[in-house]
Design an enzyme around this catalytic site. Structure first.
Site, mmCIF file in Angstrom:
data_model
loop_
_atom_site.group_PDB
_atom_site.id
_atom_site.type_symbol
_atom_site.label_atom_id
_atom_site.label_comp_id
_atom_site.label_asym_id
_atom_site.label_seq_id
_atom_site.Cartn_x
_atom_site.Cartn_y
_atom_site.Cartn_z
ATOM 1 N N CYS A 133 0.844 -1.204 0.000
ATOM 2 C CA CYS A 133 0.000 0.000 0.000
ATOM 3 C C CYS A 133 0.874 1.246 0.000
ATOM 4 O O CYS A 133 1.396 1.637 1.051
ATOM 5 C CB CYS A 133 -0.930 -0.040 1.216
ATOM 6 N N CYS A 136 -0.323 4.145 2.110
ATOM 7 C CA CYS A 136 -0.160 3.916 3.547
ATOM 8 C C CYS A 136 1.308 4.064 3.969
ATOM 9 O O CYS A 136 1.606 4.667 4.987
ATOM 10 C CB CYS A 136 -0.614 2.508 3.925
ATOM 11 N N ASP A 137 2.219 3.513 3.195
ATOM 12 C CA ASP A 137 3.607 3.376 3.664
ATOM 13 C C ASP A 137 4.622 4.219 2.893
ATOM 14 O O ASP A 137 5.798 4.252 3.268
ATOM 15 C CB ASP A 137 4.037 1.894 3.564
HETATM 16 C C1 LIG Z 1 -0.392 -3.751 4.593
HETATM 17 C C2 LIG Z 1 -1.603 -2.843 4.513
HETATM 18 C C3 LIG Z 1 -1.502 -1.572 4.990
HETATM 19 C C4 LIG Z 1 -2.614 -0.730 4.919
HETATM 20 N N1 LIG Z 1 -2.495 0.537 5.429
HETATM 21 C C5 LIG Z 1 -3.564 1.357 5.392
HETATM 22 C C6 LIG Z 1 -3.453 2.692 5.922
HETATM 23 O O1 LIG Z 1 -2.395 3.118 6.414
HETATM 24 N N2 LIG Z 1 -4.560 3.477 5.841
HETATM 25 C C7 LIG Z 1 -5.739 3.047 5.288
HETATM 26 O O2 LIG Z 1 -6.711 3.804 5.282
HETATM 27 N N3 LIG Z 1 -5.849 1.800 4.765
HETATM 28 C C8 LIG Z 1 -4.794 0.953 4.803
HETATM 29 N N4 LIG Z 1 -4.900 -0.300 4.275
HETATM 30 C C9 LIG Z 1 -6.193 -0.713 3.690
HETATM 31 C C10 LIG Z 1 -7.208 -1.071 4.807
HETATM 32 O O3 LIG Z 1 -6.607 -1.912 5.765
HETATM 33 C C11 LIG Z 1 -8.429 -1.756 4.211
HETATM 34 O O4 LIG Z 1 -8.981 -0.924 3.215
HETATM 35 C C12 LIG Z 1 -9.494 -2.021 5.271
HETATM 36 O O5 LIG Z 1 -8.990 -2.839 6.303
HETATM 37 C C13 LIG Z 1 -10.723 -2.695 4.654
HETATM 38 O O6 LIG Z 1 -11.604 -3.008 5.677
HETATM 39 P P1 LIG Z 1 -12.715 -4.154 5.504
HETATM 40 O O7 LIG Z 1 -13.415 -4.218 6.819
HETATM 41 O O8 LIG Z 1 -13.486 -3.929 4.291
HETATM 42 O O9 LIG Z 1 -11.907 -5.512 5.235
HETATM 43 P P2 LIG Z 1 -10.760 -6.259 6.039
HETATM 44 O O10 LIG Z 1 -9.937 -5.320 6.835
HETATM 45 O O11 LIG Z 1 -10.109 -7.114 5.032
HETATM 46 O O12 LIG Z 1 -11.568 -7.178 7.081
HETATM 47 C C14 LIG Z 1 -12.331 -8.264 6.650
HETATM 48 C C15 LIG Z 1 -12.537 -9.254 7.794
HETATM 49 O O13 LIG Z 1 -13.403 -10.301 7.342
HETATM 50 C C16 LIG Z 1 -12.928 -11.534 7.856
HETATM 51 N N5 LIG Z 1 -13.405 -12.627 7.015
HETATM 52 C C17 LIG Z 1 -13.057 -12.916 5.721
HETATM 53 N N6 LIG Z 1 -13.662 -14.028 5.287
HETATM 54 C C18 LIG Z 1 -14.428 -14.474 6.313
HETATM 55 C C19 LIG Z 1 -15.276 -15.612 6.490
HETATM 56 N N7 LIG Z 1 -15.451 -16.525 5.520
HETATM 57 N N8 LIG Z 1 -15.899 -15.775 7.687
HETATM 58 C C20 LIG Z 1 -15.706 -14.873 8.691
HETATM 59 N N9 LIG Z 1 -14.896 -13.795 8.587
HETATM 60 C C21 LIG Z 1 -14.264 -13.589 7.416
HETATM 61 C C22 LIG Z 1 -11.415 -11.389 7.817
HETATM 62 O O14 LIG Z 1 -10.793 -12.304 8.726
HETATM 63 C C23 LIG Z 1 -11.239 -9.928 8.243
HETATM 64 O O15 LIG Z 1 -11.087 -9.792 9.638
HETATM 65 C C24 LIG Z 1 -3.833 -1.179 4.343
HETATM 66 C C25 LIG Z 1 -3.921 -2.482 3.857
HETATM 67 C C26 LIG Z 1 -2.822 -3.314 3.949
HETATM 68 C C27 LIG Z 1 -2.937 -4.738 3.457
#
Ligand SMILES: Cc1cc2nc3c(=O)[nH]c(=O)nc-3n(C[C@H](O)[C@H](O)[C@H](O)COP(=O)(O)OP(=O)(O)OC[C@H]3O[C@@H](n4cnc5c(N)ncnc54)[C@H](O)[C@@H]3O)c2cc1C
Length: 295
Positions: A133, A136-137
């Site tokens: 990302c 982010c970094d």
């Molecule tokens: C390395 C990295 C750094 C990042 N840094 C930033 C930053 O600095 N700032 C920023 O704004 N964004 C950042 N992002 C992006 C940000 O983390 C994501 O956009 C955000 O977390 C998305 O949220 P979400 O809830 O949609 O999904 P996710 O965070 O992916 O959460 C989804 C959840 O669903 C669960 N899940 C999946 N499948 C199932 C299933 N079958 N049954 C039950 N549970 C399930 C997973 O375990 C997970 O806990 C970063 C991403 C990465 C990878």
């Protein structure tokens, strides 16, 4: 046996999107249940430092996740460790199963996010200096040389972003650039971006990344490598539903409604442009308010 709970909305995934939905549903008088297969926080848990989330100059991802989850507990939001394998629509209800137990809901919010596509090279998990990302970094590599892998819109957009921060940006493209012509033209005009055709074959370093080796044996001394070769949507459990998808990401309207009535999709699992914590929360809030409005 199907266990009937006194709840209406099952939220699949306790990342920022799922937790935002849960908070707004609970405060609207509904009873959400967060279903999470791993730990609350989603991708944020493994983020070293978040510097672009309002209210915090800088916060470790695990700490931010904990704060979000504390808020769930404060509002007594039900949380279950549950790895969803299938969702079956039965009349107007949804039966969610982990293979053994079944839970029944009136509505479903899919907030299962995505996982990163990796290069699958040795040391990729271990070395500091590998990121997925740039937004982010990128700032950790101010005035340093970095490389970015990928040839699509995201990779080129991230290369442009990094070119404003870093001294040199190598853009490593495996085959052809697949980005929009307008973005490609911008990249070509930026002096400190150099496009290289090839593949990364080795990551070199002990704790921190020191250099990368390409498949033609070129070596590049860089401190940061950004991998932008797409994500993999966590959608393995949706086959029984009738959902419109774009490359595995769930299509929604502006209310976060999917093509299956009663099913909403929010956050990184959704087909959209920007994948950030703030945009995931935005989606989660909208889905919850859309549901609350209907009730
Ligand atoms: C390395 C990295 C750094 C990042 N840094 C930033 C930053 O600095 N700032 C920023 O704004 N964004 C950042 N992002 C992006 C940000 O983390 C994501 O956009 C955000 O977390 C998305 O949220 P979400 O809830 O949609 O999904 P996710 O965070 O992916 O959460 C989804 C959840 O669903 C669960 N899940 C999946 N499948 C199932 C299933 N079958 N049954 C039950 N549970 C399930 C997973 O375990 C997970 O806990 C970063 C991403 C990465 C990878």
């Amino acid at each position: 046996m199907v266990k009937i709970l006194s709840i209406k909305v099952g939220i699949i995934g306790a990342g920022p999107a799922g937790m935002a939905s849960a908070l707004y549903l609970k405060r609207s008088g509904l009873d959400p249940v967060l279903l999470e297969k791993s730990a609350p926080g989603g991708q944020v848990v493994s983020t070293f430092a978040v510097e672009n989330y309002l209210g915090f100059n800088e916060i470790n991802g695990a700490d931010l996740s904990l704060k979000m989850f504390d808020q769930m507990n404060y509002h007594k939001i039900e949380y279950k460790t549950f790895d969803i394998k299938d969702i079956i629509k039965k009349d107007s209800k949804f039966i969610v199963t982990n293979g053994n137990d079944k839970l029944e809901f009136d509505k479903i919010i899919i907030a299962s996010g995505k996982r990163r596509r990796k290069l699958n090279l040795a040391k990729e998990e271990k070395l500091k200096g590998i990121s997925y990302c740039a937004v982010c970094d990128g700032t950790f590599y101010k005035n340093k040389d970095v490389a970015i892998v990928g040839g699509g819109d995201s990779a080129l957009t991230e290369a442009i972003y990094l070119s404003n921060i870093c001294s040199k940006v190598y853009l490593i493209v495996r085959n052809e650039v697949r980005a929009k012509e307008s973005i490609f033209e911008k990249v070509k005009a930026i002096k400190n971006i150099e496009i290289l055709k090839g593949e990364v074959s080795e990551l070199v370093g002990i704790n921190n990344l020191e250099k990368i080796i390409l498949n033609d044996n070129t070596s590049l001394d860089i401190l940061g490598l950004f991998i932008s070769i797409g994500g993999i949507p966590n959608n393995e459990f949706i086959n029984s539903l009738n959902l419109d998808l774009n490359q595995g990401y769930i299509k929604t309207n502006e209310k976060m409604e999917t093509s299956e009535k009663g099913v909403f999709a929010v956050g990184d699992i959704r087909d959209k442009e920007y994948y950030q914590i703030a945009t995931a929360i935005n989606d989660g809030v909208i889905a919850a308010l859309s549901i609350a409005e209907e009730e």
